[in-house]
Design a protein around this motif. Structure first.
Motif, short mmCIF file in Angstrom:
data_model
loop_
_atom_site.label_atom_id
_atom_site.label_comp_id
_atom_site.label_asym_id
_atom_site.label_seq_id
_atom_site.Cartn_x
_atom_site.Cartn_y
_atom_site.Cartn_z
N LEU A 115 0.83 -1.21 0.00
CA LEU A 115 0.00 0.00 0.00
C LEU A 115 0.86 1.26 0.00
O LEU A 115 0.63 2.19 -0.79
N VAL A 116 1.86 1.29 0.89
CA VAL A 116 2.73 2.46 0.99
C VAL A 116 3.54 2.64 -0.30
O VAL A 116 3.68 3.76 -0.82
N TYR A 119 1.25 3.96 -3.11
CA TYR A 119 0.97 5.38 -2.94
C TYR A 119 2.20 6.22 -3.28
O TYR A 119 2.10 7.28 -3.92
N SER A 120 3.38 5.78 -2.84
CA SER A 120 4.62 6.53 -3.07
C SER A 120 4.92 6.66 -4.55
O SER A 120 5.37 7.71 -5.02
N TYR A 122 2.62 6.52 -6.98
CA TYR A 122 1.59 7.43 -7.50
C TYR A 122 1.94 8.87 -7.17
O TYR A 122 1.85 9.77 -8.03
N ASN A 123 2.34 9.13 -5.94
CA ASN A 123 2.66 10.48 -5.49
C ASN A 123 3.83 11.06 -6.29
O ASN A 123 3.85 12.26 -6.59
N TRP A 343 7.40 9.91 -0.47
CA TRP A 343 6.58 9.72 0.72
C TRP A 343 6.92 10.85 1.68
O TRP A 343 7.99 10.90 2.26
#
Length: 357
Positions: A115-116, A119-120, A122-123, A343
Protein backbone atom coordinates in the motif's frame (compact mmCIF):
# COMPACT_ATOMS: atom_id res chain seq x y z
CA UNK A 1 39.02 6.08 -16.51
CA UNK A 2 37.77 8.36 -13.72
CA UNK A 3 34.13 7.73 -14.64
CA UNK A 4 34.75 3.98 -14.84
CA UNK A 5 36.20 4.05 -11.32
CA UNK A 6 33.22 6.12 -10.13
CA UNK A 7 30.78 3.56 -11.56
CA UNK A 8 32.78 0.66 -10.12
CA UNK A 9 32.86 2.32 -6.70
CA UNK A 10 29.12 2.99 -6.82
CA UNK A 11 28.36 -0.64 -7.77
CA UNK A 12 30.58 -2.01 -5.00
CA UNK A 13 29.20 0.25 -2.25
CA UNK A 14 25.59 -0.21 -3.31
CA UNK A 15 26.01 -3.98 -3.54
CA UNK A 16 27.51 -4.26 -0.06
CA UNK A 17 24.86 -2.03 1.47
CA UNK A 18 22.09 -3.96 -0.31
CA UNK A 19 23.62 -7.23 0.80
CA UNK A 20 23.42 -6.28 4.47
CA UNK A 21 19.88 -4.90 4.19
CA UNK A 22 18.55 -7.85 2.20
CA UNK A 23 20.15 -10.41 4.48
CA UNK A 24 18.50 -8.84 7.52
CA UNK A 25 15.20 -8.48 5.69
CA UNK A 26 14.97 -11.98 4.23
CA UNK A 27 16.21 -13.63 7.39
CA UNK A 28 13.42 -12.07 9.44
CA UNK A 29 10.72 -12.65 6.82
CA UNK A 30 11.80 -16.29 6.55
CA UNK A 31 11.28 -16.70 10.30
CA UNK A 32 7.83 -15.11 10.12
CA UNK A 33 6.71 -17.41 7.29
CA UNK A 34 8.65 -20.43 8.57
CA UNK A 35 10.68 -20.77 5.36
CA UNK A 36 13.92 -22.80 5.21
CA UNK A 37 17.25 -20.97 5.26
CA UNK A 38 19.33 -22.91 2.72
CA UNK A 39 21.39 -22.38 -0.42
CA UNK A 40 18.42 -20.89 -2.30
CA UNK A 41 17.94 -18.41 0.53
CA UNK A 42 21.51 -17.09 0.19
CA UNK A 43 21.29 -17.06 -3.62
CA UNK A 44 18.14 -14.92 -3.41
CA UNK A 45 19.90 -12.46 -1.10
CA UNK A 46 22.85 -12.08 -3.48
CA UNK A 47 20.60 -11.68 -6.55
CA UNK A 48 18.38 -9.10 -4.85
CA UNK A 49 21.47 -7.16 -3.72
CA UNK A 50 22.84 -7.19 -7.28
CA UNK A 51 19.53 -6.22 -8.87
CA UNK A 52 19.93 -2.42 -8.85
CA UNK A 53 23.70 -2.02 -9.45
CA UNK A 54 23.60 -4.51 -12.36
CA UNK A 55 20.55 -2.74 -13.81
CA UNK A 56 22.34 0.62 -13.52
CA UNK A 57 25.39 -0.67 -15.42
CA UNK A 58 23.27 -2.31 -18.14
CA UNK A 59 21.16 0.82 -18.61
CA UNK A 60 24.23 3.01 -18.95
CA UNK A 61 25.67 0.68 -21.61
CA UNK A 62 22.52 -0.24 -23.57
CA UNK A 63 19.91 2.46 -22.86
CA UNK A 64 17.10 0.62 -24.67
CA UNK A 65 13.54 -0.18 -23.62
CA UNK A 66 14.50 -3.59 -22.16
CA UNK A 67 17.26 -2.19 -19.95
CA UNK A 68 14.95 0.70 -19.05
CA UNK A 69 12.23 -1.63 -17.75
CA UNK A 70 14.83 -3.72 -15.89
CA UNK A 71 16.22 -0.55 -14.31
CA UNK A 72 12.75 0.71 -13.30
CA UNK A 73 11.93 -2.60 -11.62
CA UNK A 74 15.29 -2.70 -9.83
CA UNK A 75 14.95 0.90 -8.62
CA UNK A 76 11.41 0.20 -7.41
CA UNK A 77 12.64 -2.84 -5.51
CA UNK A 78 15.09 -0.62 -3.60
CA UNK A 79 12.15 1.43 -2.35
CA UNK A 80 9.96 -1.59 -1.63
CA UNK A 81 12.75 -3.32 0.30
CA UNK A 82 13.27 -0.16 2.33
CA UNK A 83 9.59 -0.10 3.36
CA UNK A 84 9.72 -3.84 4.09
CA UNK A 85 12.75 -3.25 6.28
CA UNK A 86 10.90 -0.65 8.32
CA UNK A 87 7.96 -3.01 8.66
CA UNK A 88 10.25 -5.70 10.08
CA UNK A 89 11.93 -3.26 12.47
CA UNK A 90 8.59 -1.93 13.76
CA UNK A 91 7.32 -5.50 14.22
CA UNK A 92 10.39 -6.39 16.26
CA UNK A 93 9.94 -3.35 18.50
CA UNK A 94 6.21 -3.88 19.02
CA UNK A 95 6.81 -7.61 19.49
CA UNK A 96 8.46 -6.80 22.80
CA UNK A 97 5.07 -5.62 24.12
CA UNK A 98 2.42 -7.40 22.00
CA UNK A 99 2.19 -10.92 20.62
CA UNK A 100 1.05 -11.26 17.02
CA UNK A 101 1.11 -14.68 15.28
CA UNK A 102 4.15 -14.77 12.95
CA UNK A 103 2.15 -15.55 9.78
CA UNK A 104 -0.29 -12.72 10.53
CA UNK A 105 2.55 -10.30 11.25
CA UNK A 106 4.31 -11.24 8.00
CA UNK A 107 1.13 -10.81 5.98
CA UNK A 108 0.47 -7.43 7.60
CA UNK A 109 4.02 -6.23 6.87
CA UNK A 110 3.76 -7.18 3.19
CA UNK A 111 0.24 -5.71 2.81
CA UNK A 112 1.18 -2.37 4.36
CA UNK A 113 4.40 -2.28 2.30
CA UNK A 114 2.46 -2.76 -0.93
CA UNK A 115 0.00 0.00 0.00
CA UNK A 116 2.73 2.46 0.99
CA UNK A 117 4.84 1.61 -2.08
CA UNK A 118 1.85 2.00 -4.40
CA UNK A 119 0.97 5.38 -2.94
CA UNK A 120 4.62 6.53 -3.07
CA UNK A 121 4.89 5.64 -6.76
CA UNK A 122 1.59 7.43 -7.50
CA UNK A 123 2.66 10.48 -5.49
CA UNK A 124 5.95 10.68 -7.42
CA UNK A 125 3.98 10.89 -10.69
CA UNK A 126 2.18 14.05 -9.57
CA UNK A 127 3.93 17.26 -10.66
CA UNK A 128 2.97 20.12 -8.35
CA UNK A 129 3.25 23.86 -9.00
CA UNK A 130 4.39 26.05 -6.09
CA UNK A 131 4.14 29.83 -6.43
CA UNK A 132 6.37 32.25 -4.55
CA UNK A 133 6.48 36.04 -4.59
CA UNK A 134 9.81 37.58 -3.61
CA UNK A 135 11.15 41.13 -3.56
CA UNK A 136 14.59 41.76 -5.06
CA UNK A 137 16.43 45.03 -4.36
CA UNK A 138 17.43 46.92 -7.50
CA UNK A 139 14.71 45.57 -9.79
CA UNK A 140 12.58 48.16 -11.58
CA UNK A 141 10.04 45.70 -13.02
CA UNK A 142 8.56 42.31 -12.21
CA UNK A 143 10.27 39.20 -13.56
CA UNK A 144 8.54 35.84 -13.79
CA UNK A 145 10.89 32.89 -13.37
CA UNK A 146 10.60 29.12 -13.03
CA UNK A 147 12.97 26.97 -10.99
CA UNK A 148 13.50 23.34 -11.93
CA UNK A 149 15.92 21.12 -10.07
CA UNK A 150 16.88 17.45 -9.88
CA UNK A 151 14.83 16.47 -12.93
CA UNK A 152 17.02 13.36 -13.27
CA UNK A 153 16.34 12.64 -16.93
CA UNK A 154 17.10 8.95 -17.42
CA UNK A 155 15.40 5.58 -17.87
CA UNK A 156 12.55 6.39 -15.46
CA UNK A 157 12.17 10.16 -15.88
CA UNK A 158 12.46 9.97 -19.65
CA UNK A 159 11.31 12.14 -22.57
CA UNK A 160 7.59 11.83 -21.74
CA UNK A 161 8.18 13.11 -18.20
CA UNK A 162 10.42 15.86 -19.54
CA UNK A 163 7.70 16.89 -21.99
CA UNK A 164 5.29 17.34 -19.09
CA UNK A 165 7.87 19.39 -17.16
CA UNK A 166 8.52 21.66 -20.15
CA UNK A 167 4.80 22.08 -20.87
CA UNK A 168 4.06 22.96 -17.25
CA UNK A 169 6.91 25.48 -17.29
CA UNK A 170 5.75 27.05 -20.56
CA UNK A 171 2.18 27.41 -19.25
CA UNK A 172 3.53 29.66 -16.49
CA UNK A 173 4.82 31.96 -19.25
CA UNK A 174 8.09 32.82 -17.46
CA UNK A 175 10.65 35.35 -18.60
CA UNK A 176 13.38 32.89 -17.67
CA UNK A 177 13.85 29.31 -16.42
CA UNK A 178 16.53 28.37 -13.89
CA UNK A 179 17.69 24.73 -13.59
CA UNK A 180 19.72 24.18 -10.43
CA UNK A 181 21.53 20.95 -11.18
CA UNK A 182 20.92 17.26 -11.86
CA UNK A 183 19.03 17.86 -15.08
CA UNK A 184 20.36 14.43 -16.09
CA UNK A 185 20.47 11.30 -13.96
CA UNK A 186 23.74 9.94 -15.33
CA UNK A 187 22.26 6.44 -15.63
CA UNK A 188 21.55 6.34 -19.39
CA UNK A 189 22.59 7.90 -22.67
CA UNK A 190 21.07 11.15 -23.95
CA UNK A 191 19.02 10.46 -27.09
CA UNK A 192 17.37 12.67 -29.72
CA UNK A 193 13.98 12.47 -27.99
CA UNK A 194 15.44 14.20 -24.94
CA UNK A 195 17.02 16.95 -27.05
CA UNK A 196 13.71 17.45 -28.88
CA UNK A 197 11.86 17.99 -25.60
CA UNK A 198 14.53 20.41 -24.32
CA UNK A 199 13.96 22.43 -27.49
CA UNK A 200 10.34 23.01 -26.45
CA UNK A 201 11.28 25.57 -23.81
CA UNK A 202 9.92 28.93 -24.97
CA UNK A 203 11.98 31.01 -22.52
CA UNK A 204 15.73 31.41 -22.05
CA UNK A 205 17.06 28.73 -19.72
CA UNK A 206 20.06 28.96 -17.38
CA UNK A 207 21.47 25.72 -16.03
CA UNK A 208 24.22 24.99 -13.53
CA UNK A 209 25.46 21.40 -13.05
CA UNK A 210 24.86 19.06 -10.13
CA UNK A 211 26.66 15.88 -9.09
CA UNK A 212 24.60 13.64 -11.41
CA UNK A 213 25.39 15.89 -14.37
CA UNK A 214 29.03 15.09 -13.73
CA UNK A 215 28.13 11.38 -13.66
CA UNK A 216 26.46 11.91 -17.04
CA UNK A 217 29.53 13.67 -18.42
CA UNK A 218 29.63 17.42 -19.04
CA UNK A 219 30.96 16.98 -22.58
CA UNK A 220 27.95 14.79 -23.42
CA UNK A 221 25.62 17.35 -21.85
CA UNK A 222 27.23 20.28 -23.68
CA UNK A 223 26.78 18.49 -26.99
CA UNK A 224 23.14 17.71 -26.18
CA UNK A 225 22.16 21.26 -25.21
CA UNK A 226 24.25 23.10 -27.83
CA UNK A 227 21.24 23.50 -30.14
CA UNK A 228 18.69 24.35 -27.43
CA UNK A 229 17.80 27.51 -25.49
CA UNK A 230 19.75 26.24 -22.48
CA UNK A 231 22.84 28.15 -21.39
CA UNK A 232 25.21 26.25 -19.10
CA UNK A 233 26.77 28.49 -16.46
CA UNK A 234 29.93 27.14 -14.88
CA UNK A 235 31.48 29.62 -12.45
CA UNK A 236 30.19 32.43 -14.61
CA UNK A 237 28.22 35.66 -14.33
CA UNK A 238 25.66 36.47 -17.02
CA UNK A 239 23.72 39.72 -17.33
CA UNK A 240 20.10 38.88 -18.12
CA UNK A 241 18.25 42.18 -18.38
CA UNK A 242 18.41 43.71 -14.90
CA UNK A 243 19.38 40.41 -13.29
CA UNK A 244 22.94 39.36 -12.61
CA UNK A 245 22.75 35.57 -12.93
CA UNK A 246 25.60 33.67 -11.27
CA UNK A 247 26.12 29.94 -11.89
CA UNK A 248 28.56 28.02 -9.67
CA UNK A 249 29.70 24.44 -10.31
CA UNK A 250 28.80 21.61 -7.96
CA UNK A 251 31.56 20.86 -5.46
CA UNK A 252 31.82 19.29 -2.00
CA UNK A 253 35.14 21.05 -1.46
CA UNK A 254 35.04 23.09 1.75
CA UNK A 255 34.90 26.82 1.07
CA UNK A 256 34.42 26.28 -2.68
CA UNK A 257 31.41 28.59 -3.02
CA UNK A 258 33.01 31.48 -1.15
CA UNK A 259 36.26 31.14 -3.09
CA UNK A 260 34.40 31.07 -6.40
CA UNK A 261 32.15 34.04 -5.57
CA UNK A 262 35.17 36.08 -4.46
CA UNK A 263 36.90 35.25 -7.75
CA UNK A 264 33.84 36.24 -9.82
CA UNK A 265 33.74 39.73 -8.22
CA UNK A 266 29.96 40.12 -8.18
CA UNK A 267 28.60 43.65 -8.48
CA UNK A 268 26.74 44.11 -5.19
CA UNK A 269 24.78 47.03 -6.61
CA UNK A 270 22.95 44.81 -9.09
CA UNK A 271 20.05 42.43 -8.33
CA UNK A 272 21.75 39.02 -8.20
CA UNK A 273 20.50 35.45 -8.52
CA UNK A 274 22.82 32.55 -7.60
CA UNK A 275 22.30 29.09 -9.10
CA UNK A 276 24.13 26.52 -6.96
CA UNK A 277 23.12 22.88 -6.69
CA UNK A 278 24.02 22.39 -3.04
CA UNK A 279 21.93 24.23 -0.41
CA UNK A 280 25.11 25.35 1.33
CA UNK A 281 26.91 28.64 1.79
CA UNK A 282 23.84 30.84 2.29
CA UNK A 283 25.74 33.27 4.54
CA UNK A 284 28.71 33.45 2.17
CA UNK A 285 26.40 34.09 -0.78
CA UNK A 286 24.55 36.85 1.12
CA UNK A 287 27.83 38.56 2.04
CA UNK A 288 28.94 38.35 -1.59
CA UNK A 289 25.88 40.33 -2.67
CA UNK A 290 23.49 37.53 -3.67
CA UNK A 291 19.83 38.50 -3.23
CA UNK A 292 18.35 35.07 -4.05
CA UNK A 293 20.10 31.71 -4.00
CA UNK A 294 18.37 28.84 -5.82
CA UNK A 295 19.46 25.31 -4.88
CA UNK A 296 18.26 21.71 -4.86
CA UNK A 297 20.01 18.37 -4.27
CA UNK A 298 18.16 17.28 -1.10
CA UNK A 299 14.88 16.12 -2.73
CA UNK A 300 13.45 17.15 0.66
CA UNK A 301 14.51 13.67 1.77
CA UNK A 302 12.37 12.13 -1.02
CA UNK A 303 10.73 9.69 1.36
CA UNK A 304 10.36 9.36 5.12
CA UNK A 305 12.44 9.07 7.25
CA UNK A 306 15.34 10.11 5.00
CA UNK A 307 14.23 13.72 5.48
CA UNK A 308 15.57 13.53 9.06
CA UNK A 309 18.85 11.98 7.92
CA UNK A 310 19.38 14.44 5.06
CA UNK A 311 18.63 17.39 7.34
CA UNK A 312 21.59 16.40 9.52
CA UNK A 313 23.86 17.21 6.55
CA UNK A 314 21.77 19.94 4.94
CA UNK A 315 19.94 22.10 7.52
CA UNK A 316 18.31 23.96 4.63
CA UNK A 317 16.36 20.87 3.62
CA UNK A 318 13.61 22.39 1.49
CA UNK A 319 11.51 25.51 1.02
CA UNK A 320 12.21 29.21 1.48
CA UNK A 321 14.68 30.67 3.97
CA UNK A 322 15.44 34.35 4.65
CA UNK A 323 18.38 36.11 6.24
CA UNK A 324 19.03 39.86 6.41
CA UNK A 325 17.19 40.65 3.19
CA UNK A 326 18.57 37.70 1.20
CA UNK A 327 16.60 34.55 0.35
CA UNK A 328 17.45 30.90 -0.28
CA UNK A 329 14.97 28.61 -1.99
CA UNK A 330 15.73 24.88 -1.88
CA UNK A 331 13.64 22.95 -4.40
CA UNK A 332 12.35 19.52 -3.32
CA UNK A 333 13.20 18.40 -6.84
CA UNK A 334 11.21 18.10 -10.04
CA UNK A 335 11.95 14.41 -10.48
CA UNK A 336 13.29 11.56 -8.35
CA UNK A 337 16.53 9.62 -8.00
CA UNK A 338 16.68 5.87 -7.50
CA UNK A 339 13.27 4.57 -6.39
CA UNK A 340 10.54 6.40 -8.35
CA UNK A 341 8.78 7.11 -5.05
CA UNK A 342 7.91 10.04 -2.81
CA UNK A 343 6.58 9.72 0.72
CA UNK A 344 6.29 12.99 2.61
CA UNK A 345 7.65 15.06 -0.29
CA UNK A 346 6.59 15.99 -3.81
CA UNK A 347 7.85 16.63 -7.32
CA UNK A 348 7.72 20.37 -7.91
CA UNK A 349 7.94 23.11 -10.50
CA UNK A 350 8.49 26.41 -8.67
CA UNK A 351 7.00 29.61 -10.08
CA UNK A 352 8.85 32.69 -8.85
CA UNK A 353 7.48 36.21 -9.16
CA UNK A 354 10.40 38.57 -8.53
CA UNK A 355 9.22 42.05 -7.66
CA UNK A 356 10.95 45.38 -7.02
CA UNK A 357 10.95 46.66 -3.45
Amino acid sequence: MKRILQVAGFVAIFFLGNLVVNFYLFQNLSKLFDLPINGNFYLLIVLSALFYPVAAVLERILSDWVSGIFYALAASWVGVSFFLLWGVIIHQILGQFFHVPPMMAGGLIISVTLLVSGYSIYNALQLKIKKLCLTIPGLTREIKAVQLSDVHIGPIRNHSFLRNVVEQSNRLNPDVVFITGDLFDGSSQIDEKIIKELNRFRSPVFFTPGNHDYFQGLNEICNAISHTRIRLLRNQVYQFGELQVVGVDYSYQKGYLKKTLDFLKIDKNKPTILLYHLPDGFDEARKAGVDLQLSGHTHNGQFFPFNFLVKLRFPYLGGLYKNSGSCLHVSPGTGTWGPPMRWGSRCEVTSLLLKPI
